[in-house]
Design a protein around this motif. Structure first.
Motif, PDB file in Angstrom:
ATOM      1  N   ALA A   1       0.857  -1.193   0.000  1.00 20.09           N
ATOM      2  CA  ALA A   1       0.000   0.000   0.000  1.00 20.09           C
ATOM      3  C   ALA A   1       0.889   1.237   0.000  1.00 20.09           C
ATOM      4  O   ALA A   1       1.992   1.219   0.561  1.00 20.09           O
ATOM      5  N   VAL A   2       0.413   2.303  -0.589  1.00 20.68           N
ATOM      6  CA  VAL A   2       1.214   3.520  -0.713  1.00 20.68           C
ATOM      7  C   VAL A   2       1.663   4.044   0.650  1.00 20.68           C
ATOM      8  O   VAL A   2       2.788   4.518   0.799  1.00 20.68           O
ATOM      9  N   ASN A   3       0.823   3.911   1.671  1.00 20.75           N
ATOM     10  CA  ASN A   3       1.179   4.431   2.997  1.00 20.75           C
ATOM     11  C   ASN A   3       2.227   3.572   3.706  1.00 20.75           C
ATOM     12  O   ASN A   3       2.718   3.944   4.764  1.00 20.75           O
ATOM     13  N   LYS A   4       2.583   2.427   3.133  1.00 18.60           N
ATOM     14  CA  LYS A   4       3.622   1.569   3.704  1.00 18.60           C
ATOM     15  C   LYS A   4       5.001   1.840   3.096  1.00 18.60           C
ATOM     16  O   LYS A   4       5.993   1.261   3.522  1.00 18.60           O
TER      17      LYS A   4
ATOM     18  N   ILE B   1       9.538  10.569   2.764  1.00 19.29           N
ATOM     19  CA  ILE B   1      10.448  11.684   2.526  1.00 19.29           C
ATOM     20  C   ILE B   1       9.662  12.950   2.846  1.00 19.29           C
ATOM     21  O   ILE B   1       8.492  13.080   2.460  1.00 19.29           O
ATOM     22  N   PHE B   2      10.266  13.855   3.603  1.00 24.17           N
ATOM     23  CA  PHE B   2       9.568  15.088   3.964  1.00 24.17           C
ATOM     24  C   PHE B   2       9.446  16.013   2.757  1.00 24.17           C
ATOM     25  O   PHE B   2      10.344  16.074   1.919  1.00 24.17           O
ATOM     26  N   GLU B   3       8.344  16.748   2.701  1.00 25.03           N
ATOM     27  CA  GLU B   3       8.137  17.726   1.632  1.00 25.03           C
ATOM     28  C   GLU B   3       9.192  18.826   1.676  1.00 25.03           C
ATOM     29  O   GLU B   3       9.421  19.506   0.686  1.00 25.03           O
ATOM     30  N   THR B   4       9.873  18.959   2.812  1.00 19.67           N
ATOM     31  CA  THR B   4      10.915  19.968   2.965  1.00 19.67           C
ATOM     32  C   THR B   4      12.308  19.455   2.569  1.00 19.67           C
ATOM     33  O   THR B   4      13.279  20.217   2.624  1.00 19.67           O
ATOM     34  N   ASP B   5      12.406  18.184   2.196  1.00 20.74           N
ATOM     35  CA  ASP B   5      13.677  17.632   1.734  1.00 20.74           C
ATOM     36  C   ASP B   5      14.139  18.433   0.513  1.00 20.74           C
ATOM     37  O   ASP B   5      13.318  18.790  -0.337  1.00 20.74           O
ATOM     38  N   PRO B   6      15.424  18.740   0.416  1.00 15.02           N
ATOM     39  CA  PRO B   6      15.898  19.550  -0.712  1.00 15.02           C
ATOM     40  C   PRO B   6      15.515  19.010  -2.095  1.00 15.02           C
ATOM     41  O   PRO B   6      15.123  19.785  -2.970  1.00 15.02           O
ATOM     42  N   GLN B   7      15.591  17.710  -2.285  1.00 15.30           N
ATOM     43  CA  GLN B   7      15.233  17.156  -3.596  1.00 15.30           C
ATOM     44  C   GLN B   7      13.724  17.206  -3.828  1.00 15.30           C
ATOM     45  O   GLN B   7      13.266  17.468  -4.941  1.00 15.30           O
ATOM     46  N   ALA B   8      12.933  16.981  -2.788  1.00 15.47           N
ATOM     47  CA  ALA B   8      11.475  17.086  -2.924  1.00 15.47           C
ATOM     48  C   ALA B   8      11.087  18.526  -3.267  1.00 15.47           C
ATOM     49  O   ALA B   8      10.224  18.763  -4.122  1.00 15.47           O
ATOM     50  N   LYS B   9      11.750  19.479  -2.622  1.00  9.96           N
ATOM     51  CA  LYS B   9      11.477  20.885  -2.917  1.00  9.96           C
ATOM     52  C   LYS B   9      11.886  21.231  -4.348  1.00  9.96           C
ATOM     53  O   LYS B   9      11.164  21.937  -5.050  1.00  9.96           O
ATOM     54  N   LYS B  10      13.016  20.700  -4.784  1.00 10.32           N
ATOM     55  CA  LYS B  10      13.490  20.968  -6.141  1.00 10.32           C
ATOM     56  C   LYS B  10      12.505  20.437  -7.179  1.00 10.32           C
ATOM     57  O   LYS B  10      12.290  21.037  -8.227  1.00 10.32           O
ATOM     58  N   LEU B  11      11.891  19.275  -6.871  1.00 11.43           N
ATOM     59  CA  LEU B  11      10.906  18.681  -7.779  1.00 11.43           C
ATOM     60  C   LEU B  11       9.527  19.322  -7.638  1.00 11.43           C
ATOM     61  O   LEU B  11       8.615  19.007  -8.393  1.00 11.43           O
TER      62      LEU B  11
ATOM     63  N   ALA C   1       7.536  18.661  -5.246  1.00 10.72           N
ATOM     64  CA  ALA C   1       6.703  17.512  -4.885  1.00 10.72           C
ATOM     65  C   ALA C   1       5.663  17.921  -3.848  1.00 10.72           C
ATOM     66  O   ALA C   1       5.945  18.701  -2.939  1.00 10.72           O
ATOM     67  N   LYS C   2       4.481  17.375  -3.996  1.00  8.67           N
ATOM     68  CA  LYS C   2       3.375  17.650  -3.089  1.00  8.67           C
ATOM     69  C   LYS C   2       3.144  16.445  -2.183  1.00  8.67           C
ATOM     70  O   LYS C   2       3.434  15.306  -2.551  1.00  8.67           O
ATOM     71  N   VAL C   3       2.595  16.700  -1.000  1.00 12.38           N
ATOM     72  CA  VAL C   3       2.270  15.632  -0.063  1.00 12.38           C
ATOM     73  C   VAL C   3       1.370  14.622  -0.772  1.00 12.38           C
ATOM     74  O   VAL C   3       0.421  14.993  -1.469  1.00 12.38           O
ATOM     75  N   GLY C   4       1.702  13.342  -0.635  1.00 15.43           N
ATOM     76  CA  GLY C   4       0.921  12.280  -1.265  1.00 15.43           C
ATOM     77  C   GLY C   4       1.536  11.751  -2.549  1.00 15.43           C
ATOM     78  O   GLY C   4       1.197  10.660  -2.990  1.00 15.43           O
TER      79      GLY C   4
ATOM     80  N   LYS D   1      16.163   1.029  -7.837  1.00 18.28           N
ATOM     81  CA  LYS D   1      15.167   2.075  -7.624  1.00 18.28           C
ATOM     82  C   LYS D   1      14.568   1.968  -6.231  1.00 18.28           C
ATOM     83  O   LYS D   1      14.271   0.877  -5.753  1.00 18.28           O
ATOM     84  N   TYR D   2      14.417   3.125  -5.603  1.00 11.42           N
ATOM     85  CA  TYR D   2      13.789   3.246  -4.297  1.00 11.42           C
ATOM     86  C   TYR D   2      12.618   4.197  -4.435  1.00 11.42           C
ATOM     87  O   TYR D   2      12.637   5.096  -5.268  1.00 11.42           O
ATOM     88  N   TYR D   3      11.614   4.008  -3.587  1.00 12.14           N
ATOM     89  CA  TYR D   3      10.405   4.823  -3.665  1.00 12.14           C
ATOM     90  C   TYR D   3      10.128   5.445  -2.314  1.00 12.14           C
ATOM     91  O   TYR D   3      10.231   4.784  -1.281  1.00 12.14           O
ATOM     92  N   ARG D   4       9.755   6.730  -2.327  1.00  9.38           N
ATOM     93  CA  ARG D   4       9.480   7.467  -1.102  1.00  9.38           C
ATOM     94  C   ARG D   4       8.174   8.237  -1.244  1.00  9.38           C
ATOM     95  O   ARG D   4       7.961   8.939  -2.234  1.00  9.38           O
ATOM     96  N   LEU D   5       7.312   8.122  -0.242  1.00 10.20           N
ATOM     97  CA  LEU D   5       6.067   8.859  -0.184  1.00 10.20           C
ATOM     98  C   LEU D   5       6.337  10.224   0.431  1.00 10.20           C
ATOM     99  O   LEU D   5       6.940  10.315   1.513  1.00 10.20           O
ATOM    100  N   VAL D   6       5.901  11.282  -0.230  1.00 13.25           N
ATOM    101  CA  VAL D   6       6.098  12.634   0.284  1.00 13.25           C
ATOM    102  C   VAL D   6       5.095  12.889   1.398  1.00 13.25           C
ATOM    103  O   VAL D   6       3.876  12.718   1.232  1.00 13.25           O
ATOM    104  N   VAL D   7       5.624  13.283   2.570  1.00 15.09           N
ATOM    105  CA  VAL D   7       4.789  13.552   3.737  1.00 15.09           C
ATOM    106  C   VAL D   7       5.098  14.942   4.269  1.00 15.09           C
ATOM    107  O   VAL D   7       6.171  15.483   4.020  1.00 15.09           O
ATOM    108  N   PRO D   8       4.161  15.536   5.037  1.00 14.63           N
ATOM    109  CA  PRO D   8       4.421  16.874   5.588  1.00 14.63           C
ATOM    110  C   PRO D   8       5.453  16.810   6.716  1.00 14.63           C
ATOM    111  O   PRO D   8       5.544  15.820   7.431  1.00 14.63           O
ATOM    112  N   GLN D   9       6.191  17.897   6.857  1.00 18.63           N
ATOM    113  CA  GLN D   9       7.149  18.022   7.969  1.00 18.63           C
ATOM    114  C   GLN D   9       6.329  18.274   9.232  1.00 18.63           C
ATOM    115  O   GLN D   9       5.488  19.158   9.249  1.00 18.63           O
ATOM    116  N   GLN D  10       6.572  17.518  10.255  1.00 22.01           N
ATOM    117  CA  GLN D  10       5.799  17.657  11.502  1.00 22.01           C
ATOM    118  C   GLN D  10       6.436  18.650  12.422  1.00 22.01           C
ATOM    119  O   GLN D  10       7.565  18.723  12.639  1.00 22.01           O
TER     120      GLN D  10
END
Length: 75
Positions: free
Chosen positions: A29-32, A36-46, A48-51, A66-75
């Motif tokens: 499942a996607v939630n498993k 990766i935080f939405e504030t990660d430098p690479q996520a910000k560069k892309l 990327a939105k939460v989800g 290949k590795y896969y990371r779900l973008v999540v909000p920084q808590q």
């Protein structure tokens, strides 16, 4: 999208069809997925939105993995 630094592996956002194929291939499942935080430098560069899911392609022992990371909000 590639970073300017040679040590940062390529990152890209998966589209819905690609995500479905990955989830089916690994029977997960996607939630498993790892997070990766939405504030990660690479996520910000892309922009990327939460989800969204980011694919990271690394070279290990001469093979591309290949590795896969779900973008999540920084808590």
């Amino acid at each position: 999208m590639n970073s300017e630094h040679f040590l940062v592996p390529p990152h890209r956002i998966l589209d819905e069809k690609e995500l479905e194929a990955v989830l089916k291939k690994y029977n997960i499942a996607v939630n498993k997925l790892a997070k990766i935080f939405e504030t990660d430098p690479q996520a910000k560069k892309l922009n990327a939105k939460v989800g969204q899911v980011i694919e990271i392609e690394r070279e290990e022992n001469g093979r591309k993995v290949k590795y896969y990371r779900l973008v999540v909000p920084q808590q």
